[in-house]
Design an enzyme around this catalytic site. Sequence first.
Site, short mmCIF file in Angstrom:
data_model
loop_
_atom_site.label_atom_id
_atom_site.label_comp_id
_atom_site.label_asym_id
_atom_site.label_seq_id
_atom_site.Cartn_x
_atom_site.Cartn_y
_atom_site.Cartn_z
N THR A 31 0.86 -1.19 0.00
CA THR A 31 0.00 0.00 0.00
C THR A 31 0.90 1.24 0.00
OG1 THR A 31 -1.71 -1.31 1.07
CG2 THR A 31 -2.02 1.05 1.16
N HIS A 32 2.02 1.13 -0.68
CA HIS A 32 2.95 2.25 -0.77
C HIS A 32 2.69 3.02 -2.06
CE1 HIS A 32 5.74 -0.58 1.73
NE2 HIS A 32 4.66 -0.20 2.40
N ASN A 33 1.55 3.69 -2.09
CA ASN A 33 1.17 4.51 -3.25
C ASN A 33 1.76 5.89 -3.02
OD1 ASN A 33 -1.25 2.77 -2.12
ND2 ASN A 33 -1.36 2.64 -4.32
#
Lengths: 291, 587
Positions: free
Chosen positions: B514-516
């Site tokens: 979830t490293h957007n």
Amino acid sequence: MGCLARFKNLNFDGTFAFDLLWFGKSALINLHRGPKAFGVWVMESKAPLCLSRRSFLASTTALLATSVSVVHARTFHQGMPWAPGAADLPPLTRPGPWVFFTADEAATIEAIVDRLIPPDDRGPGGKDAGCAVFIDRQLAGPYGHSEGLYTRPPFMPGSSTQGYQNPDSPAGRYRNGLKALADHIGESNGGKKFRELTASDQDKLLSNLENGSIKLKDVEAKAFFAMLLQDTQQGFFADPIYGGNRDMVGWKLIGFPGARYDYRDWVERHNEPYPLPPVGIMGRADWAAKG
Amino acid sequence: MARKLPSKNVVVIGLGWTGSILSYELAKAGLDVVAIERGPWRDTATDFPPSYAQDELRYAVRLDLFLRPAQETLTFRNKADQTALPIRNFSGFLPGNGVGGAGIHWNGQTWRFLPTDFRLRSHLTERYGADMLPSDMTIQDWPVSYDDLEPYYDRFEKLCGTSGKAGNIKGTKQAGGNPFEGWRSSEYPTPPLKQGLGATLFADAARKLGHSPFPQPASNLSEAYTNPLGIRMGQCSYCGFCERFGCGNYSKASPQTCVLPALLRLPNFTAQTESEVLKINLDSTGKRATGVTYVDTSGNEWEQPADIVLLCAFSLFNVQLMLVSGIGQPYDPASGQGVVGRNYAYQTTSSVSLILKDKVLNPFIATGAHGMMIDDYNGDNFDHTNLGFVGGGYMGAGQTNARPIQTRPVPKGTPKWGAEWKKATAETYQHAFSLSTHGSSYSYRDCWLDLDPTYKDRLGRPLMRMTFDFHENELKMSAYLTERLAEIAKAMNPTEMQANPRKGPYDSTIYQTTHNTGGTVMGADPKTSVLNRYCQSWDVHNLFIPGGASVFPQNHGYNPTDTVGALAYWTSDAITQRYLKNPGPLV
């Protein structure tokens, strides 16, 4: 029928003293002794501070587990909110009549889950593990109705990297899929039902669903099989409160200790199998028997 | 028509890591602060106590703590010539929801970026020449240096109580730590976590091959700790329910365990939950924010006027709020002009799975951020000459759990069901282990965020549209890193192993991270950034985006949270020490 959860506050000296969930006594005993209970046993959330977002309806007859959104905008000021007994408890599933499936659908599902996870000398199969009960209760609940998902139109086909793009909910897909499957088997096997086929014919049929070589009317066989398999295995390995993994047979099969939360003494004991048996969120049957 | 509330000094949009840190620091400085959070209030004892937090179905599969797509989602496509379709059920990445935000469900991996990461384009150009970079790669230098941020990294790690072993204290190498890391002003607040067998075997093998393994920096604490706000945290119990779960043990750093108890005591702070900010309001000049408009659960709209607006939502939704509020020029990939939505990036991960038949691994004894890692192949820690790519990542043994719905390895070729599957599952579970790489994702001209022309959210606003695919540079990088990892895996003498380098196209249905990142990038030039070096909007001086990952110009080979936390403190100092004295553009 209600339930409460109580928590002691924490000792901030590196140790923690918790009261585990305190459920109504009859419910706890009922769950583990498996008497004639009905439908889905559900809890009423009190949430005086609106700390819970789930509200459940209870009944002594078969019912739908309906998650009702009861959120309200709230203001928090000058201190952490706190109220005894406030918790966002998981729902509990109890044995009893089918909630979503018809009797005929359920018989088919029970036969299918017992081929996907067959009983053998390592332990029970999908049926005795309660996988069909698990799927039934899940389909009757939020999962079955795509609750919380983005279901606005337009629905357009896309690439596989874009994910599921179909208005049908899991409940609808099961209903249609089981009907199409029953029709297919009836036509190709002289009016027989899935459960009346031999085990090897059942396996052959499931393999053909899996690889898509069977065409079902208006139902994509491969996707339907994938959903069946996913849900069956989820039921086999999810906490027993959801109706599957009965007596923690899934966890015992592989050696997963379950809902434990403290392995500090075991991190560095390399190459030694962890010795304690699994425990579920509601404990273990032998705890209730002693109590 | 929105009803107008009394004005505040500061309105904070979103009460996750950056929102809670900024709220605390600014309220402490005497400002009247209100935080508006679209999700519910969440607290350890009531939302994820250890009596029922270990529920894989509820939290990891049904995603109980996460944002519901019905509430907000986005549309996705790999390429500009496709029609973007809505992500109807989050699975590839999982935005958080509610008080605590993604700080509740993260794993606790607490990495600093490398000093060279902060001047990426300059560094790579100096070392390899400008021709080394693909022409459509839009990486750029950060407007801050590692040295600028070091004190703020230190401050965030002390807030979290991060467990680890320093590799470089004030320029002096430290045995047992990461020899490649930038200098640290002090040792980690708490010592490293204990390691299981899998990580220990990996470290032995890596050492044998000449690498430098070290314990992964973890904000799941190895021992009890009191942070500078006076909040006491507990020792991690290695329960293996970390990512996707809240920590019932007060051991994983989160706004709940590190900030909120102190923040809620401040009389000049108020949190408003289940209230969604619709837009940031501007005055008639368009150069000053006047506050926000939000809607509560009854559908009532409220206008909250404020002197300072802090946009502290999850990175993707920071971009959406800027776009729907009409702040900053939207990015246009055709012309390359515009800034809002530009330089969206992600992370390039891969794995090597192992079966070690003669070992008992107890893989369920785990935390989100324990494990042994090597950093030899991160950033520019290794010579890229003739490799055909730039970038890198850390790699190692950091398996976070063996929860059996989602982690149930079997030997290759095993059927997916039936008697053979059952037998293989039973026989493999205790002996399987996974190693992983965590690689960079550099930014490109054709990877961006904008507003979808078709799909709307429940409030009638356009969904955000993501256009993203992996590029050859990243896939080559992943192949190279995964080969190096496989060499170490082989030295662990596995019965069976399988290398899984990242392959394209990017698949939004397969969980990766979830490293957007990116979309409201900070930079030195307003033509290529939304924010200046103090995370202050170039266009609207009383609007800050204090360190959400949307401010990253590209993503590096590390988890983002430590840098997010450092930038939050960096921005809060800029506001309290500079902006308040003379409100206006700081650059």
